[in-house]
Design a protein around this motif. Structure first.
Motif, PDB file in Angstrom:
ATOM      1  N   SER A  68       0.642  -1.110  -0.066  1.00  0.00           N
ATOM      2  CA  SER A  68       0.103  -0.180   0.071  1.00  0.00           C
ATOM      3  C   SER A  68       0.920   1.342   0.017  1.00  0.00           C
ATOM      4  CB  SER A  68      -0.727  -0.033   1.250  1.00  0.00           C
ATOM      5  OG  SER A  68      -1.588   1.156   1.314  1.00  0.00           O
ATOM      6  N   VAL A  69       1.784   1.463   0.715  1.00  0.00           N
ATOM      7  CA  VAL A  69       2.827   2.235   0.957  1.00  0.00           C
ATOM      8  C   VAL A  69       3.421   2.694  -0.437  1.00  0.00           C
ATOM      9  CG1 VAL A  69       4.875   3.286   1.774  1.00  0.00           C
ATOM     10  CG2 VAL A  69       3.256   2.130   3.160  1.00  0.00           C
ATOM     11  N   THR A  73       2.961   5.738  -3.226  1.00  0.00           N
ATOM     12  CA  THR A  73       4.169   6.617  -3.439  1.00  0.00           C
ATOM     13  C   THR A  73       4.473   6.587  -5.130  1.00  0.00           C
ATOM     14  OG1 THR A  73       5.174   5.690  -1.396  1.00  0.00           O
ATOM     15  CG2 THR A  73       6.486   6.989  -3.087  1.00  0.00           C
ATOM     16  N   LEU A  74       4.348   5.520  -5.842  1.00  0.00           N
ATOM     17  CA  LEU A  74       4.832   5.432  -7.131  1.00  0.00           C
ATOM     18  C   LEU A  74       3.489   5.843  -8.177  1.00  0.00           C
ATOM     19  CD1 LEU A  74       6.704   2.269  -7.126  1.00  0.00           C
ATOM     20  CD2 LEU A  74       7.469   4.487  -6.940  1.00  0.00           C
ATOM     21  N   THR A  75       2.114   5.390  -7.738  1.00  0.00           N
ATOM     22  CA  THR A  75       1.197   5.697  -8.549  1.00  0.00           C
ATOM     23  C   THR A  75       0.137   6.506  -7.736  1.00  0.00           C
ATOM     24  OG1 THR A  75       0.211   3.548  -8.223  1.00  0.00           O
ATOM     25  CG2 THR A  75       1.526   4.025 -10.185  1.00  0.00           C
ATOM     26  N   PRO A  76       0.194   7.618  -7.065  1.00  0.00           N
ATOM     27  CA  PRO A  76      -0.409   8.260  -6.073  1.00  0.00           C
ATOM     28  C   PRO A  76      -1.878   8.766  -6.956  1.00  0.00           C
ATOM     29  CG  PRO A  76       1.181  10.084  -6.883  1.00  0.00           C
ATOM     30  CD  PRO A  76       1.659   8.485  -7.488  1.00  0.00           C
ATOM     31  N   THR A  77      -2.852   9.012  -5.740  1.00  0.00           N
ATOM     32  CA  THR A  77      -4.119   9.552  -6.165  1.00  0.00           C
ATOM     33  C   THR A  77      -3.977  10.840  -5.197  1.00  0.00           C
ATOM     34  OG1 THR A  77      -5.441   8.427  -4.374  1.00  0.00           O
ATOM     35  CG2 THR A  77      -5.217   7.385  -6.408  1.00  0.00           C
ATOM     36  N   VAL A  78      -4.931  11.532  -5.171  1.00  0.00           N
ATOM     37  CA  VAL A  78      -5.057  12.875  -4.607  1.00  0.00           C
ATOM     38  C   VAL A  78      -5.107  12.593  -2.862  1.00  0.00           C
ATOM     39  CG1 VAL A  78      -7.471  13.033  -4.344  1.00  0.00           C
ATOM     40  CG2 VAL A  78      -6.166  15.009  -4.328  1.00  0.00           C
ATOM     41  N   THR A  79      -5.456  11.451  -2.583  1.00  0.00           N
ATOM     42  CA  THR A  79      -5.509  11.199  -0.955  1.00  0.00           C
ATOM     43  C   THR A  79      -4.170  10.103  -0.585  1.00  0.00           C
ATOM     44  OG1 THR A  79      -7.021   9.451  -1.533  1.00  0.00           O
ATOM     45  CG2 THR A  79      -7.832  11.533  -0.792  1.00  0.00           C
ATOM     46  N   SER A  80      -3.391  10.166  -1.310  1.00  0.00           N
ATOM     47  CA  SER A  80      -2.253   8.853  -1.252  1.00  0.00           C
ATOM     48  C   SER A  80      -1.536   9.479  -0.094  1.00  0.00           C
ATOM     49  CB  SER A  80      -1.382   8.645  -2.418  1.00  0.00           C
ATOM     50  OG  SER A  80      -2.274   7.929  -3.428  1.00  0.00           O
ATOM     51  N   PHE A  81      -1.310  10.654   0.285  1.00  0.00           N
ATOM     52  CA  PHE A  81      -0.586  10.938   1.392  1.00  0.00           C
ATOM     53  C   PHE A  81      -0.914  10.335   2.800  1.00  0.00           C
ATOM     54  CE2 PHE A  81      -3.995  14.067   1.286  1.00  0.00           C
ATOM     55  CZ  PHE A  81      -4.203  14.357   2.735  1.00  0.00           C
ATOM     56  N   VAL A  82      -2.376   9.970   2.907  1.00  0.00           N
ATOM     57  CA  VAL A  82      -2.548   9.153   4.057  1.00  0.00           C
ATOM     58  C   VAL A  82      -2.029   7.926   4.099  1.00  0.00           C
ATOM     59  CG1 VAL A  82      -4.650  10.533   4.286  1.00  0.00           C
ATOM     60  CG2 VAL A  82      -4.824   8.144   3.296  1.00  0.00           C
ATOM     61  N   PHE A  83      -1.406   7.188   3.098  1.00  0.00           N
ATOM     62  CA  PHE A  83      -0.908   6.133   3.189  1.00  0.00           C
ATOM     63  C   PHE A  83       0.602   5.926   2.827  1.00  0.00           C
ATOM     64  CE2 PHE A  83      -5.314   5.283   1.696  1.00  0.00           C
ATOM     65  CZ  PHE A  83      -5.898   4.302   2.615  1.00  0.00           C
ATOM     66  N   SER A  84       1.098   7.108   2.522  1.00  0.00           N
ATOM     67  CA  SER A  84       2.631   7.038   2.098  1.00  0.00           C
ATOM     68  C   SER A  84       3.078   8.072   2.914  1.00  0.00           C
ATOM     69  CB  SER A  84       2.802   7.266   0.690  1.00  0.00           C
ATOM     70  OG  SER A  84       4.170   7.454   0.427  1.00  0.00           O
ATOM     71  N   PRO A  85       4.296   8.156   3.562  1.00  0.00           N
ATOM     72  CA  PRO A  85       4.990   9.314   4.226  1.00  0.00           C
ATOM     73  C   PRO A  85       5.779   9.894   3.181  1.00  0.00           C
ATOM     74  CG  PRO A  85       6.056   7.356   4.695  1.00  0.00           C
ATOM     75  CD  PRO A  85       4.751   6.809   4.031  1.00  0.00           C
ATOM     76  N   HIS A  93       0.898  16.814   3.756  1.00  0.00           N
ATOM     77  CA  HIS A  93       2.005  15.813   3.758  1.00  0.00           C
ATOM     78  C   HIS A  93       1.957  14.408   4.563  1.00  0.00           C
ATOM     79  CE1 HIS A  93       4.708  18.779   2.035  1.00  0.00           C
ATOM     80  NE2 HIS A  93       4.185  19.772   2.940  1.00  0.00           N
ATOM     81  N   GLY A  94       2.365  13.181   4.047  1.00  0.00           N
ATOM     82  CA  GLY A  94       2.017  12.096   4.678  1.00  0.00           C
ATOM     83  C   GLY A  94       3.204  12.164   5.923  1.00  0.00           C
ATOM     84  N   GLY A  95       3.212  11.097   6.705  1.00  0.00           N
ATOM     85  CA  GLY A  95       4.400  11.010   7.799  1.00  0.00           C
ATOM     86  C   GLY A  95       4.112   9.707   8.549  1.00  0.00           C
ATOM     87  N   LEU A  96       4.630   9.787   9.703  1.00  0.00           N
ATOM     88  CA  LEU A  96       4.697   8.622  10.346  1.00  0.00           C
ATOM     89  C   LEU A  96       3.154   7.811  10.686  1.00  0.00           C
ATOM     90  CD1 LEU A  96       6.034   6.407  12.345  1.00  0.00           C
ATOM     91  CD2 LEU A  96       5.805   7.901  14.151  1.00  0.00           C
ATOM     92  N   ILE A 103      -0.084   0.275   7.106  1.00  0.00           N
ATOM     93  CA  ILE A 103       0.482  -1.115   7.737  1.00  0.00           C
ATOM     94  C   ILE A 103      -0.285  -1.534   8.593  1.00  0.00           C
ATOM     95  CG2 ILE A 103       2.591  -2.268   8.578  1.00  0.00           C
ATOM     96  CD1 ILE A 103       4.046  -0.454   7.005  1.00  0.00           C
ATOM     97  N   GLY A 104      -0.627  -0.948   9.744  1.00  0.00           N
ATOM     98  CA  GLY A 104      -1.217  -1.539  11.070  1.00  0.00           C
ATOM     99  C   GLY A 104      -2.608  -2.180  10.625  1.00  0.00           C
ATOM    100  N   PRO A 105      -3.648  -1.630  10.298  1.00  0.00           N
ATOM    101  CA  PRO A 105      -4.817  -2.508  10.033  1.00  0.00           C
ATOM    102  C   PRO A 105      -4.494  -3.652   9.142  1.00  0.00           C
ATOM    103  CG  PRO A 105      -5.069  -0.177   9.781  1.00  0.00           C
ATOM    104  CD  PRO A 105      -3.785  -0.195   9.877  1.00  0.00           C
ATOM    105  N   ARG A 106      -3.689  -3.593   8.509  1.00  0.00           N
ATOM    106  CA  ARG A 106      -3.355  -4.911   7.477  1.00  0.00           C
ATOM    107  C   ARG A 106      -2.746  -5.980   8.331  1.00  0.00           C
ATOM    108  NH1 ARG A 106      -3.177  -0.475   3.448  1.00  0.00           N
ATOM    109  NH2 ARG A 106      -5.358  -0.515   2.797  1.00  0.00           N
ATOM    110  N   VAL A 107      -1.707  -5.575   9.002  1.00  0.00           N
ATOM    111  CA  VAL A 107      -1.207  -6.862   9.940  1.00  0.00           C
ATOM    112  C   VAL A 107      -2.406  -7.381  10.705  1.00  0.00           C
ATOM    113  CG1 VAL A 107       0.307  -7.245  11.934  1.00  0.00           C
ATOM    114  CG2 VAL A 107       0.898  -5.898   9.986  1.00  0.00           C
ATOM    115  N   LEU A 108      -3.153  -6.521  11.482  1.00  0.00           N
ATOM    116  CA  LEU A 108      -4.243  -6.840  12.462  1.00  0.00           C
ATOM    117  C   LEU A 108      -5.187  -7.993  11.592  1.00  0.00           C
ATOM    118  CD1 LEU A 108      -5.737  -6.662  15.156  1.00  0.00           C
ATOM    119  CD2 LEU A 108      -6.840  -4.647  14.220  1.00  0.00           C
ATOM    120  N   LEU A 109      -5.392  -7.311  10.381  1.00  0.00           N
ATOM    121  CA  LEU A 109      -6.563  -8.190   9.465  1.00  0.00           C
ATOM    122  C   LEU A 109      -6.158  -9.609   9.391  1.00  0.00           C
ATOM    123  CD1 LEU A 109      -8.623  -8.484   7.347  1.00  0.00           C
ATOM    124  CD2 LEU A 109      -6.807  -7.783   5.765  1.00  0.00           C
TER     125      LEU A 109
END
Length: 213
Positions: A68-69, A73-85, A93-96, A103-109
């Motif tokens: 997802s990160v 990062t490589l093929t972003p949409t307008v909201t991609s900053f919420v998934f990529s720092p 801007h994205g960040g931690l 990553i968190g919800p995907r590991v928990l999934l």
């Protein structure tokens, strides 16, 4: 016997990892629906969890999160900053927090799918019901956590780029859960049931023990 089962599990884990990467690299993994993307990458994560346990599900979930990160990062949409720092749009801007959401919800999934399947098998002793409910509940939880993370960490920025008032953001995110989320739940439940039944013979000992049969 234990060594043989361990080998089977390693093969399955590698298989699901490869499928996850293939989905990431092809349009099959992230399907555009308007300005957002529905994903099928949750399916191998759930299958790994129900067939091999929470640890395996979490491992494939980590691959999902990292993908997802990369994609955002490589093929972003307008909201991609919420998934990529590593991505920004205008002043946002994205960040931690982006890594936490990606990553968190995907590991928990994957972990949750494994735990739920075990509990459902113990209580219902019905494989089909356990597969379907584990897929539905874990997918809904995953989607809800992603949307909740966006609301908590990027509420103002997300609302701004989507062109809605902050007061209307909750309704917007709930709408995504009710559209993308329900679609992902339905697709996930059907495929997890079909593929899970086919692959169950490889983990038949585990299933019998879990079901108390």
């Amino acid at each position: 016997m234990k060594s043989k089962q361990k080998t089977k599990n390693m093969v399955l884990l590698a298989l699901f990892g490869c499928i996850e990467i293939v989905l990431m690299l092809t349009p099959l993994g992230y399907i555009p629906i308007g300005p957002v993307r529905a994903t099928t990458l949750h399916i191998p994560v759930i299958l790994a969890g129900v067939l091999m346990g929470p640890g395996a599900g979490s491992a494939i979930g980590l691959i999902f999160g990292i993908s997802s990160v990369i994609i955002n990062t490589l093929t972003p949409t307008v909201t991609s900053f919420v998934f990529s720092p590593f991505y920004s749009v205008g002043e946002f801007h994205g960040g931690l927090a982006s890594l936490i959401i990606a990553i968190g919800p995907r590991v928990l999934l994957g972990w949750l799918a494994g735990v739920l399947f075990t509990l459902l098998m113990k209580t219902t002793k019905k494989i089909n019901v356990s597969l379907i409910l584990a897929a539905l509940i874990s997918t809904l939880t995953h989607t809800t956590l992603v949307m909740l993370g966006i609301y908590v960490f990027f509420g103002s920025a997300y609302a701004a780029v989507k062109g809605v008032a902050l007061s209307g953001l909750a309704a917007l995110l709930l709408g995504i859960v009710m559209t993308n989320g329900l679609l992902e739940m339905a697709i996930g439940a059907v495929i997890v049931l079909a593929v899970g039944r086919v692959l169950l013979p490889l983990t038949k000992g585990k299933i019998k023990k879990t079901a108390g049969e």
